[in-house]
Each structure stands twice: as structure tokens, then as C-alpha cells.
Scaffold this motif. Structure first.
Motif, PDB file in Angstrom:
ATOM      1  N   TYR A 246       0.808  -1.223   0.000  1.00 32.04           N
ATOM      2  CA  TYR A 246       0.000   0.000   0.000  1.00 32.04           C
ATOM      3  C   TYR A 246       0.839   1.269   0.000  1.00 32.04           C
ATOM      4  O   TYR A 246       0.303   2.358  -0.233  1.00 32.04           O
ATOM      5  N   TRP A 249       0.680   1.564  -3.859  1.00 32.03           N
ATOM      6  CA  TRP A 249      -0.586   1.330  -4.553  1.00 32.03           C
ATOM      7  C   TRP A 249      -1.019   2.567  -5.332  1.00 32.03           C
ATOM      8  O   TRP A 249      -0.928   3.693  -4.837  1.00 32.03           O
ATOM      9  N   ASP A 250      -1.495   2.368  -6.539  1.00 28.43           N
ATOM     10  CA  ASP A 250      -2.070   3.446  -7.337  1.00 28.43           C
ATOM     11  C   ASP A 250      -3.540   3.574  -6.949  1.00 28.43           C
ATOM     12  O   ASP A 250      -4.365   2.749  -7.342  1.00 28.43           O
ATOM     13  N   TRP A 251      -3.888   4.620  -6.198  1.00 24.04           N
ATOM     14  CA  TRP A 251      -5.236   4.740  -5.661  1.00 24.04           C
ATOM     15  C   TRP A 251      -6.260   5.184  -6.680  1.00 24.04           C
ATOM     16  O   TRP A 251      -7.420   5.446  -6.335  1.00 24.04           O
ATOM     17  N   LYS A 252      -5.855   5.250  -7.949  1.00 21.46           N
ATOM     18  CA  LYS A 252      -6.855   5.371  -9.003  1.00 21.46           C
ATOM     19  C   LYS A 252      -7.584   4.046  -9.197  1.00 21.46           C
ATOM     20  O   LYS A 252      -8.652   4.000  -9.814  1.00 21.46           O
ATOM     21  N   MET A 269      -9.763   7.132  -2.010  1.00 19.81           N
ATOM     22  CA  MET A 269      -8.996   5.926  -1.677  1.00 19.81           C
ATOM     23  C   MET A 269      -9.953   4.747  -1.754  1.00 19.81           C
ATOM     24  O   MET A 269     -10.378   4.205  -0.747  1.00 19.81           O
ATOM     25  N   ASN A 280     -17.986   1.576  -1.945  1.00 21.99           N
ATOM     26  CA  ASN A 280     -16.719   2.090  -1.451  1.00 21.99           C
ATOM     27  C   ASN A 280     -16.830   2.359   0.052  1.00 21.99           C
ATOM     28  O   ASN A 280     -17.666   3.144   0.490  1.00 21.99           O
ATOM     29  N   THR A 282     -14.740   3.883   1.967  1.00 19.25           N
ATOM     30  CA  THR A 282     -13.992   5.068   2.404  1.00 19.25           C
ATOM     31  C   THR A 282     -14.690   6.342   1.957  1.00 19.25           C
ATOM     32  O   THR A 282     -14.044   7.286   1.491  1.00 19.25           O
ATOM     33  N   LEU A 290      -5.793  11.183   3.230  1.00 17.18           N
ATOM     34  CA  LEU A 290      -5.129  10.240   2.339  1.00 17.18           C
ATOM     35  C   LEU A 290      -3.623  10.464   2.349  1.00 17.18           C
ATOM     36  O   LEU A 290      -2.841   9.513   2.352  1.00 17.18           O
ATOM     37  N   SER A 294      -0.974   7.679   3.586  1.00 14.64           N
ATOM     38  CA  SER A 294       0.094   7.281   2.665  1.00 14.64           C
ATOM     39  C   SER A 294       1.464   7.432   3.325  1.00 14.64           C
ATOM     40  O   SER A 294       2.345   6.575   3.164  1.00 14.64           O
TER      41      SER A 294
END
Length: 345
Positions: A246, A249-252, A269, A280, A282, A290, A294
Motif C-alpha cells: 500500500y 498502490w495506485d489509488w486510481k 482511496m 466504497n 472510504t 489520504l 500514505s
């Protein structure tokens, strides 16, 4: 007067390029058996957790503790009570589901039944949030009674089709927990790793869905994903994989345990719940939170790498910082009630 900035002794490593290739349907990426360092560091981590008094054996073994609530109004709530717990610790809550006849409306539950519970001397700290995104009652209970037999399969998707959205979200607390346990290859390792991550998140003050961080279901999904990707890893290895995964991680892209259509156009996220209908978890996430999470993932990755290389101990991962020292401004709010045992929101 502004407080001086405090700098860490050494900065954590920069994250690698985002893991754009990861998806919920990919096969495990690590099936290697545990190594001697994995086993040894897991034993050290378990000794640290035991010494930190974060286990609650009574809650782990007696999963029917709250089922007796629904016997208090047996004429109305006569079908069954069911609960599900992924991992618990002292002070954590237990999700309870009450199944009753269709003519019982939400306001019946949050008023008459809520007050019946509050009238019992075993019940304290009663809070009722009927208008919340997920309607919930929070309370502290002391004592135990007989359990109620489970007679309804709440995992049947047909039970939630056509229900009011808030009813669906209430039921899905139980359904998501059960679905997560079905998705992980080893339930014991999942629960143990989740307990470690929950303790870490609370120590680092990023465990709170209401404050725009991550709640219990989100942390459970993140840990379950790592367990899927590394089915043979030890707890120490899973914790290390958690932070490495994480941090990059690409949060797209959403984190999800099962394939599903994803329609959220503006996620911060995205972490998708596994039970139908998936959503979702979140929804309260903010850009600033975020960024904080991160940074904590990167810090965790740096420390766990140091633990494996012998430069750090597990205790350093759980170090708690003083908010007054960490942030320039801190806002504190309090609320109290003198004349009622039940607070309704």
C-alpha cells in the motif's frame, strides 16, 4: 507561538512506481514457504503483542455475547440474532444483527427497543445514530445470557434486494465480515495480522471512519487482500507485505477482494466491500487524510524493512506521537448529557 517542526532521524524510502497492474482477480504473487527469519520475527511480534495486552480472549471465544439483546423484546424480535467478528481487542465493538418481522420499522428499533436496552442495568454508554450513513447503536454491556439459534441465512443476496439502502448497509456489516472470511486462504493468519494492523493504526491515530480515516471494515479488506496475494506467508511477512503493497498502490484503482462493477467517479482511496451490493467503504476520506495515511504506509514499510534487517524492533512500528507536538493546531470537542442514558442522533 508556533511549535518547531520535528524531523525523523532518517526519512523513509520513497515509494516505488504505483502498482498499476494489481487487480482483485489476479492470482497470488507469492507462494514461497516461510523462511527462518519469517518464523523468528513472527514469534517476536507475537510476544510484543502479548506483552502490550491487546488480546481479549473472552471476546474471541464468546462470539454470541450480544445475541441475548434480542430476547429482551422476544415478541417482536423473535427470529434470530447473529454477529460476526474479524478481529477484536479490548475496547473494540462487536457488530450485531437483529432479524425480525417486516412490519418492524427502523424508528421502532431506534426508539422503543433502544430504550428497553438502556433500561437494563447491564447497559451503559448508550448512543443511537439513526440518521447516520450506516444506522447504528453503540453501547457497553456487562454480563451474558443464552445465545439465540441462527435460523436465517443472511448471506443470501435475495434478502437485501429491494431493501431501503440504509437497511442494506446495516445488514452488510455482518455480510461483509462473513464474505471477507470466505475470501482469505487462512482465517487464523488473517485475524492475527488484522489485529496487528488495527493496533498499529490506532497507535498512529489513523483509525476512524468518522474522522475521515479508515474504519474496521476498510482495514480488514486491505489485510485480506494481502492474505490473498501471499497465502503461505507468516504474520511478520504479511505485515511487511502490507506496508510495501500500500506504499506503492495506485489509488486510481480500487482495492477489492472480488470482481465487481465500480461506479464511483471521484474516489479518494477506493476500498470496495465484498458483499452484494458492493460499495466504497472510504466515503468519508479526504485528500489531507489520504496524504497522512500514505505517509504512514511508507513509514511502516521503512520500519518493517529495518526489522527484517535487524536495525529496528517491532516496538518502533507502534510508537505513538503526541498530537500537540505532531500538529501545529489541534481542535478538541466534547459532549455530555446529565438526564438521559440514551443519546439519539
Amino acid at each position: 507561538m508556533r511549535k518547531p517542526w520535528r524531523f525523523a532521524p532518517r526519512p523513509p524510502p520513497r515509494p516505488q512506481p504505483p502498482n498499476t497492474g494489481l487487480s482483485s482477480t489476479m492470482a497470488p504473487i507469492g507462494k514461497a514457504p516461510p523462511t527462518e527469519p519469517d518464523i523468528s520475527l513472527t514469534q517476536q511480534l507475537m510476544r510484543f503483542m502479548a506483552a502490550a495486552d491487546v488480546y481479549e480472549d473472552r471476546l474471541v471465544t464468546e462470539l454470541t455475547l450480544f445475541q441475548h439483546f434480542f430476547q429482551l423484546s422476544a415478541a417482536v424480535f423473535s427470529e434470530c440474532g447473529l454477529i460476526s467478528v474479524c478481529a477484536v481487542s479490548p475496547g473494540s465493538d462487536i457488530d450485531a444483527v437483529c432479524v425480525g418481522p417486516g412490519f418492524v420499522q427502523r424508528h421502532h428499533f431506534f426508539y422503543s427497543f433502544c430504550r428497553k436496552l438502556a433500561a437494563h442495568e447491564e447497559v451503559t454508554d448508550m448512543l443511537a445514530f439513526e440518521k447516520a450513513h450506516v444506522p447504528v447503536m453503540k453501547l457497553t454491556y456487562k454480563g451474558e445470557k443464552d445465545s439465540v439459534p441462527e435460523a436465517v441465512d443472511l448471506m443470501d443476496d435475495g434478502l437485501v434486494r429491494g431493501l431501503d439502502p440504509r437497511c442494506v448497509r446495516s445488514l452488510n456489516g455482518y455480510r461483509d465480515s462473513q464474505q471477507i472470511l470466505r475470501c482469505v486462504p487462512n482465517k487464523h493468519l488473517f485475524r492475527t495480522t488484522l489485529r496487528v494492523i488495527k493496533v498499529w493504526a490506532k497507535k498512529r491515530q489513523i483509525y476512524s471512519n468518522r474522522l475521515g480515516f479508515l474504519g474496521g471494515i476498510s482495514w480488514a479488506i486491505l489485510v485480506a487482500k494481502v492474505c490473498q496475494l501471499y497465502p503461505n506467508a507468516t504474520v511478520a511477512a504479511l505485515v511487511t507485505h502490507f506496508f510495501r503493497l500500500y506504499s506503492t498502490w495506485d489509488w486510481k484503482n480500487p482495492v477489492r477482494l472480488r470482481g465487481a462493477n465500480w461506479r464511483d467517479p471521484f474516489p479518494m482511496m477506493p476500498i470496495m466491500t465484498p458483499a452484494f451490493p458492493q460499495h466504497n467503504s472510504t466515503f468519508n476520506m479526504t485528500r489531507s487524510n489520504l496524504a497522512i495515511i500514505s505517509q504512514e504506509f511508507v513509514r511502516g514499510w521503512s520500519i518493517t524493512e529495518d526489522v527484517y534487517s535487524g536495525r529496528a524492533e517491532w516496538a518502533s512500528l507502534f510508537h505513538t506521537e503526541d498530537l500537540g507536538q505532531k500538529y501545529q493546531y489541534v481542535l478538541m470537542a466534547g459532549m455530555s448529557a446529565q438526564h438521559s442514558r440514551v443519546l439519539l442522533f
